[in-house]
Design a protein around this motif. Structure first.
Motif, PDB file in Angstrom:
ATOM      1  N   MET A 101       0.849  -1.186   0.000  1.00 35.76           N
ATOM      2  CA  MET A 101       0.000   0.000   0.000  1.00 35.76           C
ATOM      3  C   MET A 101       0.890   1.242   0.000  1.00 35.76           C
ATOM      4  O   MET A 101       1.768   1.382   0.836  1.00 35.76           O
ATOM      5  N   SER A 102       0.654   2.127  -0.955  1.00 30.80           N
ATOM      6  CA  SER A 102       1.455   3.350  -1.041  1.00 30.80           C
ATOM      7  C   SER A 102       1.054   4.321   0.074  1.00 30.80           C
ATOM      8  O   SER A 102       0.014   4.164   0.725  1.00 30.80           O
ATOM      9  N   LEU A 103       1.898   5.314   0.268  1.00 30.55           N
ATOM     10  CA  LEU A 103       1.632   6.306   1.307  1.00 30.55           C
ATOM     11  C   LEU A 103       0.319   7.023   1.041  1.00 30.55           C
ATOM     12  O   LEU A 103      -0.485   7.220   1.955  1.00 30.55           O
ATOM     13  N   LEU A 104       0.077   7.386  -0.210  1.00 26.00           N
ATOM     14  CA  LEU A 104      -1.147   8.100  -0.554  1.00 26.00           C
ATOM     15  C   LEU A 104      -2.390   7.262  -0.274  1.00 26.00           C
ATOM     16  O   LEU A 104      -3.392   7.773   0.256  1.00 26.00           O
ATOM     17  N   GLU A 105      -2.324   5.976  -0.583  1.00 30.07           N
ATOM     18  CA  GLU A 105      -3.451   5.077  -0.292  1.00 30.07           C
ATOM     19  C   GLU A 105      -3.679   4.977   1.214  1.00 30.07           C
ATOM     20  O   GLU A 105      -4.813   5.007   1.680  1.00 30.07           O
ATOM     21  N   LYS A 106      -2.583   4.863   1.965  1.00 32.24           N
ATOM     22  CA  LYS A 106      -2.686   4.778   3.431  1.00 32.24           C
ATOM     23  C   LYS A 106      -3.281   6.069   3.996  1.00 32.24           C
ATOM     24  O   LYS A 106      -4.137   6.033   4.888  1.00 32.24           O
ATOM     25  N   LEU A 107      -2.842   7.198   3.474  1.00 31.71           N
ATOM     26  CA  LEU A 107      -3.373   8.483   3.925  1.00 31.71           C
ATOM     27  C   LEU A 107      -4.871   8.590   3.630  1.00 31.71           C
ATOM     28  O   LEU A 107      -5.640   9.060   4.485  1.00 31.71           O
ATOM     29  N   ASN A 108      -5.287   8.170   2.436  1.00 25.87           N
ATOM     30  CA  ASN A 108      -6.709   8.213   2.082  1.00 25.87           C
ATOM     31  C   ASN A 108      -7.531   7.328   3.016  1.00 25.87           C
ATOM     32  O   ASN A 108      -8.612   7.706   3.458  1.00 25.87           O
ATOM     33  N   GLU A 109      -7.002   6.145   3.293  1.00 22.84           N
ATOM     34  CA  GLU A 109      -7.665   5.202   4.201  1.00 22.84           C
ATOM     35  C   GLU A 109      -7.827   5.815   5.602  1.00 22.84           C
ATOM     36  O   GLU A 109      -8.904   5.795   6.196  1.00 22.84           O
ATOM     37  N   ASP A 110      -6.723   6.376   6.110  1.00 23.07           N
ATOM     38  CA  ASP A 110      -6.747   6.979   7.449  1.00 23.07           C
ATOM     39  C   ASP A 110      -7.599   8.247   7.481  1.00 23.07           C
ATOM     40  O   ASP A 110      -8.202   8.568   8.506  1.00 23.07           O
ATOM     41  N   MET A 111      -7.659   8.955   6.360  1.00 22.05           N
ATOM     42  CA  MET A 111      -8.486  10.159   6.290  1.00 22.05           C
ATOM     43  C   MET A 111      -9.970   9.797   6.414  1.00 22.05           C
ATOM     44  O   MET A 111     -10.720  10.448   7.152  1.00 22.05           O
ATOM     45  N   LYS A 112     -10.371   8.728   5.730  1.00 28.54           N
ATOM     46  CA  LYS A 112     -11.755   8.269   5.836  1.00 28.54           C
ATOM     47  C   LYS A 112     -12.083   7.879   7.272  1.00 28.54           C
ATOM     48  O   LYS A 112     -13.148   8.221   7.801  1.00 28.54           O
ATOM     49  N   GLN A 113     -11.136   7.178   7.911  1.00 29.85           N
ATOM     50  CA  GLN A 113     -11.347   6.746   9.292  1.00 29.85           C
ATOM     51  C   GLN A 113     -11.435   7.945  10.233  1.00 29.85           C
ATOM     52  O   GLN A 113     -12.267   7.983  11.127  1.00 29.85           O
ATOM     53  N   ALA A 114     -10.581   8.936  10.018  1.00 35.68           N
ATOM     54  CA  ALA A 114     -10.598  10.141  10.851  1.00 35.68           C
ATOM     55  C   ALA A 114     -11.915  10.896  10.679  1.00 35.68           C
ATOM     56  O   ALA A 114     -12.461  11.436  11.646  1.00 35.68           O
ATOM     57  N   MET A 115     -12.453  10.899   9.460  1.00 35.15           N
ATOM     58  CA  MET A 115     -13.746  11.546   9.219  1.00 35.15           C
ATOM     59  C   MET A 115     -14.853  10.815   9.975  1.00 35.15           C
ATOM     60  O   MET A 115     -15.715  11.445  10.587  1.00 35.15           O
ATOM     61  N   LYS A 116     -14.823   9.489   9.915  1.00 37.70           N
ATOM     62  CA  LYS A 116     -15.831   8.690  10.617  1.00 37.70           C
ATOM     63  C   LYS A 116     -15.753   8.912  12.122  1.00 37.70           C
ATOM     64  O   LYS A 116     -16.771   8.979  12.806  1.00 37.70           O
ATOM     65  N   ASN A 117     -14.511   9.012  12.625  1.00 34.54           N
ATOM     66  CA  ASN A 117     -14.308   9.187  14.075  1.00 34.54           C
ATOM     67  C   ASN A 117     -14.428  10.644  14.513  1.00 34.54           C
ATOM     68  O   ASN A 117     -14.312  10.935  15.696  1.00 34.54           O
ATOM     69  N   ARG A 118     -14.630  11.536  13.558  1.00 35.43           N
ATOM     70  CA  ARG A 118     -14.697  12.973  13.832  1.00 35.43           C
ATOM     71  C   ARG A 118     -13.428  13.470  14.558  1.00 35.43           C
ATOM     72  O   ARG A 118     -13.502  14.277  15.479  1.00 35.43           O
ATOM     73  N   ASP A 119     -12.281  12.957  14.106  1.00 34.52           N
ATOM     74  CA  ASP A 119     -10.988  13.314  14.669  1.00 34.52           C
ATOM     75  C   ASP A 119     -10.391  14.452  13.835  1.00 34.52           C
ATOM     76  O   ASP A 119      -9.689  14.226  12.860  1.00 34.52           O
ATOM     77  N   LYS A 120     -10.693  15.682  14.246  1.00 31.62           N
ATOM     78  CA  LYS A 120     -10.310  16.853  13.458  1.00 31.62           C
ATOM     79  C   LYS A 120      -8.798  17.048  13.371  1.00 31.62           C
ATOM     80  O   LYS A 120      -8.286  17.456  12.336  1.00 31.62           O
ATOM     81  N   GLU A 121      -8.086  16.772  14.477  1.00 32.35           N
ATOM     82  CA  GLU A 121      -6.633  16.972  14.467  1.00 32.35           C
ATOM     83  C   GLU A 121      -5.958  16.057  13.453  1.00 32.35           C
ATOM     84  O   GLU A 121      -5.167  16.494  12.626  1.00 32.35           O
ATOM     85  N   THR A 122      -6.290  14.767  13.523  1.00 36.08           N
ATOM     86  CA  THR A 122      -5.697  13.795  12.599  1.00 36.08           C
ATOM     87  C   THR A 122      -6.074  14.135  11.159  1.00 36.08           C
ATOM     88  O   THR A 122      -5.225  14.108  10.263  1.00 36.08           O
ATOM     89  N   LEU A 123      -7.313  14.471  10.953  1.00 39.20           N
ATOM     90  CA  LEU A 123      -7.794  14.816   9.623  1.00 39.20           C
ATOM     91  C   LEU A 123      -7.026  16.012   9.061  1.00 39.20           C
ATOM     92  O   LEU A 123      -6.588  15.995   7.905  1.00 39.20           O
ATOM     93  N   GLY A 124      -6.832  17.025   9.874  1.00 36.20           N
ATOM     94  CA  GLY A 124      -6.098  18.216   9.442  1.00 36.20           C
ATOM     95  C   GLY A 124      -4.662  17.911   9.065  1.00 36.20           C
ATOM     96  O   GLY A 124      -4.159  18.386   8.036  1.00 36.20           O
ATOM     97  N   VAL A 125      -3.990  17.099   9.875  1.00 36.19           N
ATOM     98  CA  VAL A 125      -2.594  16.748   9.598  1.00 36.19           C
ATOM     99  C   VAL A 125      -2.500  15.913   8.320  1.00 36.19           C
ATOM    100  O   VAL A 125      -1.635  16.146   7.477  1.00 36.19           O
ATOM    101  N   ILE A 126      -3.395  14.946   8.166  1.00 37.67           N
ATOM    102  CA  ILE A 126      -3.386  14.107   6.961  1.00 37.67           C
ATOM    103  C   ILE A 126      -3.610  14.972   5.721  1.00 37.67           C
ATOM    104  O   ILE A 126      -2.953  14.791   4.698  1.00 37.67           O
TER     105      ILE A 126
END
Length: 148
Positions: free
Chosen positions: A1-26
Motif C-alpha cells: 500500500m502506497s503512502l497516498l493510499e494509506k493516507l486516504n484510508e486513514d483520512m476516511k477513518q478520521a472523518m468517521k471518528n470525527r478526529d479533526k486533528e488527525t484529519l487536518g494533519v493528513i
C-alpha cells in the motif's frame, strides 16, 4: 500500500471518528505530496520522495515546537506534539542511538575521516543510509562526538 493510499484510508477513518486533528494533519501531508508531485511533474512519487516529504513535515513541526516552547505557548506546544506524533505514524521506525552510532562509526572509517573538517564528507555519506530513520541534528551531534 502506497503512502497516498494509506493516507486516504486513514483520512476516511478520521472523518468517521470525527478526529479533526488527525484529519487536518493528513490533509496537510496530502497537500505537500500533491505540491511535490506537481513540482516534479509526476503523477506518483517514489517511496524515497514520500519519505523526504514526511521528514520535511516533521522538521517543520519540530522547529515550530521549539519556537512555541521558548515563547511559553503551552497550548500550541501540545498541538505541535500531537501533529508530530501523527506524521511519525507514516514514517519508518526510527533508529536507536546505538544503531545510529554504529552506522556513523562505519561511515567514518569508510571515508577515512579524522577531524571536524571531514564532517561534510561523513554527513553526506551517512544521510542516504539513514534517510527518514533518524533526525539530522542527532546525527550531527554523534558525528561531532566521534570526530573530536
Amino acid at each position: 500500500m502506497s503512502l497516498l493510499e494509506k493516507l486516504n484510508e486513514d483520512m476516511k477513518q478520521a472523518m468517521k471518528n470525527r478526529d479533526k486533528e488527525t484529519l487536518g494533519v493528513i490533509r496537510m501531508i496530502k497537500a505537500s505530496i500533491q505540491n511535490e508531485s506537481i513540482k516534479l511533474g509526476k503523477d506518483t512519487l517514489t517511496e524515497d520522495e514520500d519519505l523526504t516529504i514526511l521528514s520535511r513535515e516533521v522538521k517543520q513541526r519540530k522547529d515550530s515546537l521549539q519556537e512555541f516552547k521558548s515563547a511559553g505557548r503551552d497550548d500550541l506546544v501540545k498541538k505541535m506534539e500531537t501533529e508530530i506524533s501523527i506524521v511519525q505514524r507514516y514514517m519508518p521506525e526510527q533508529l536507536s542511538e546505538g544503531e545510529l552510532s554504529e552506522i556513523i562509526q562505519q561511515t567514518i572509517q569508510e571515508v577515512n575521516a579524522t577531524t571536524k573538517k571531514d564532517m561534510g564528507k561523513v554527513m553526506s555519506a551517512v544521510m542516504p543510509k539513514v534517510k527518514g530513520k533518524a533526525d539530522g541534528s542527532q546525527i550531527k551531534d554523534i558525528v561531532l562526538k566521534y570526530l573530536n
